[in-house]
Design an enzyme around this catalytic site. Structure first.
Site, PDB file in Angstrom:
ATOM      1  N   SER A  69     -36.122   7.548 -34.100  1.00 37.93           N
ATOM      2  CA  SER A  69     -36.005   6.531 -33.063  1.00 37.93           C
ATOM      3  C   SER A  69     -36.077   5.145 -33.668  1.00 37.93           C
ATOM      4  O   SER A  69     -36.799   4.914 -34.641  1.00 37.93           O
ATOM      5  CB  SER A  69     -37.121   6.695 -32.027  1.00 37.93           C
ATOM      6  OG  SER A  69     -37.127   5.628 -31.110  1.00 37.93           O
ATOM      7  N   LYS A  90     -41.311   9.054 -34.612  1.00 31.79           N
ATOM      8  CA  LYS A  90     -40.581  10.107 -33.902  1.00 31.79           C
ATOM      9  C   LYS A  90     -39.576  10.785 -34.827  1.00 31.79           C
ATOM     10  O   LYS A  90     -38.862  10.116 -35.572  1.00 31.79           O
ATOM     11  CB  LYS A  90     -39.858   9.528 -32.688  1.00 31.79           C
ATOM     12  CG  LYS A  90     -39.334  10.585 -31.707  1.00 31.79           C
ATOM     13  CD  LYS A  90     -38.801   9.916 -30.449  1.00 31.79           C
ATOM     14  CE  LYS A  90     -38.536  10.921 -29.333  1.00 31.79           C
ATOM     15  NZ  LYS A  90     -37.496  11.877 -29.682  1.00 31.79           N
ATOM     16  N   GLU A 104     -28.839  19.415 -33.097  1.00 28.07           N
ATOM     17  CA  GLU A 104     -27.939  18.608 -32.275  1.00 28.07           C
ATOM     18  C   GLU A 104     -26.536  18.567 -32.875  1.00 28.07           C
ATOM     19  O   GLU A 104     -25.533  18.641 -32.150  1.00 28.07           O
ATOM     20  CB  GLU A 104     -28.516  17.197 -32.127  1.00 28.07           C
ATOM     21  CG  GLU A 104     -29.812  17.171 -31.318  1.00 28.07           C
ATOM     22  CD  GLU A 104     -30.563  15.850 -31.436  1.00 28.07           C
ATOM     23  OE1 GLU A 104     -30.033  14.923 -32.088  1.00 28.07           O
ATOM     24  OE2 GLU A 104     -31.663  15.746 -30.887  1.00 28.07           O
TER      25      GLU A 104
END
Length: 539
Positions: free
Chosen positions: A394, A400, A407
């Site tokens: 992030s 994060k 993905e």
């Protein structure tokens, strides 16, 4: 206007001999100037002399002197003139392709460089043209011409001439322009090999010699099949095997870790983490089997069918010999298609292969989604798996980390599913003796195979091999699950077991305490009957 142009250059001369070299340089330049106007050869000789002089001084201490190289405007011309049946066109002087290729670039300005004909198809054409030339040589094509064609075709197949294939996928649906692009490149390169003039079509003609006994209608589908088969064997299958082996290693590593299962995304009965991963292993195994099962039809080549499948302008045995040559060149079991009418008019083999690729994508979507959800958290999700931390996740939330490999491969899966829709539509639109969706179909099949192959390797190396089990979290979730009550069914019946589970959930208690409270069994009976490690298979 003078035909001579000049360009300033800097030369390096040994300081001790500077006067000598300056005198030599000036004398050569002045004495050759008038000759340069009369002879292009002298210009080349002078420039070669200057370059040789510069090389000879390469290991000597130097000082700079600025000189001039003269060149003919003809030498620096950007274009040559070539002609097709529609007339003359300017062709870039440094390219091997010809007028038909240029005309295609004028008529199909669709998509730009990203939409160029896949290079795998071009290399496959190189293999085919080499095989055809070798067979044509056996049938009487002049050996000198055939050998030059074969050499040029080998260079195409090896990727040495990739810059000479500018055409996009979105052209004629038979791939005619790309077939002629290949013919022109091989023709001009062969002419160059034989010492001829580019664009002259002499002594090697793109149609009469390079395309001998061929048509775009049979060469393009042949190149499609060669390209697809090579991509499957060189990229996709090794990548799937790599993923299979990594998942299998994890299944073995996790075989003794007992966890709670989930159905409908809700708690279910226990299984081992190794058993869960074994399902992924089997999916990938079946993926490879599905791909392999589709390949026999892909190995069938249309070469020899020419325009409509009849084999007009070929010789008896040409088709079989070309397929055998292609097989020998690739090491793959190519054969001539038993029915050339089907091979030109329908591309069901590629639709079948695309369907297998689509099923692989479905498997990849399931596997990657399971792994990312099992690794969700690290504190507010399931958190049963610890996934490798590869990069910051992030730009605003410090620390994060995201399941990026999962993905990536799920996005690839979505793309492959979309590709399959396009291939299905293309395959369903073969009209009469020719399907004219060929370039689009092979673009999508190759794209799917390459994406799945690359994504499988990336997913394996950057995620699967680094997965760790969070045993504490797994044990906590399993022991809190109400579905362990299923083990009581044979002893107290479904209804009483359901009453225990519902009461425990409503009151926030655990199964053992609730069962004893309801009077359905004793503590000793619960401990004997409810053992997760004995709930992993039939008894």
């Amino acid at each position: 206007m003078s035909p001579i142009q000049y360009h300033c250059c800097t030369y390096m001369f040994p300081p001790t001999d500077r006067r000598f070299w300056l005198a030599h340089f000036s004398s050569s330049l002045l004495s050759s100037t008038s000759a340069m106007y009369r002879s292009l050869r002298n210009v080349r000789q002078l420039n070669c002399s200057f370059l040789a002089l510069q090389r000879n001084l390469g290991k000597t201490e130097h000082s700079t002197v600025t000189g001039v190289i003269y060149t003919s405007s003809r030498m620096s011309s950007e274009y040559r003139i070539e002609a097709d049946t529609f007339g003359e066109l300017k062709v870039p002087a440094n390219k091997y392709y010809g007028a038909q290729t240029v005309r295609s670039t004028m008529n199909f300005k669709i998509g730009g460089p990203s939409e160029r004909m896949p290079i795998q198809v071009i290399k496959a054409f190189g293999i085919l043209k080499r095989a055809a030339a070798e067979v044509n040589k056996d049938y009487g094509l002049e050996p000198k011409l055939a050998d030059a064609i074969m050499q040029a075709a080998d260079e195409v197949a090896a990727g040495q001439l990739d810059d000479h294939f500018p055409l996009v996928v979105w052209q004629t649906g038979s791939g005619t322009q790309s077939n002629m692009n290949v013919n022109e490149v091989i023709s001009n390169r062969a002419i160059e090999i034989l010492g001829g003039k580019l664009g002259s079509k002499d002594p090697v003609h793109p149609n009469d010699h390079v395309n001998k006994s061929q048509s775009s209608n049979d060469t393009f589908p042949t190149a499609m099949h060669i390209a697809a088969a090579k991509e499957v064997h060189e990229v996709l299958l090794p990548a799937l095997q790599h993923l299979h082996d990594a998942l299998h290693a994890k299944a073995v590593e996790f075989k003794d870790i007992i966890k709670i299962g989930r159905t409908h995304t809700q708690d279910a009965v226990p299984l081992s983490l190794g058993q869960e991963f074994s399902g992924y292993v089997q999916q990938v195994k079946y993926s490879m089997e599905r791909i392999r099962s589709a390949m026999p039809r892909v190995y069938e080549l249309a070469a020899g069918g020419t325009a409509v499948g009849t084999g007009l302008n070929t010789r008896i045995g040409f088709a079989e010999k070309v397929a055998a040559k292609v097989s020998a060149l690739t090491g793959l079991p190519f054969v001539t298609a038993p029915n050339k009418f089907e091979a030109l008019a329908a591309h069901d083999a590629l639709v079948e292969l695309s369907g297998a690729l689509n099923t692989v994508a479905v498997s990849m979507m399931k596997i990657a989604n399971d792994i990312r959800f099992l690794g969700s958290g690290p504190r507010s999700g399931l958190g049963e798996l610890c996934l490798p931390e590869n990069e910051p996740g992030s730009s605003i939330m410090p620390g994060k980390v995201n399941p990026t490999q999962c993905e990536a491969i799920t996005m690839v899966a979505a793309q492959v599913m979309g590709n399959n829709v396009a291939v299905t539509i293309g395959g369903s639109n073969g009209h009469f003796e020719l399907n004219v969706f060929k370039p689009m179909m092979i673009k999508n099949v190759l794209n799917s195979a390459r994406l799945l192959g690359d994504a499988s390797v990336s997913f394996t190396d950057n995620c699967v091999v680094g997965i760790e089990a969070n045993v504490d979290r797994i044990n906590k979730l399993m022991n809190e699950s109400l579905m362990l009550v299923t083990a009581l069914n044979p002893h107290i019946g479904y209804d009483k077991a359901a009453k225990i589970a519902k009461t425990a959930h409503k009151e926030g208690g655990n199964l053992k305490e609730t069962a004893i409270k309801l009077g359905y069994l004793t503590a000793e009976e619960f401990d004997v009957w409810v053992k997760p490690q004995e709930m992993l298979g039939p008894k």
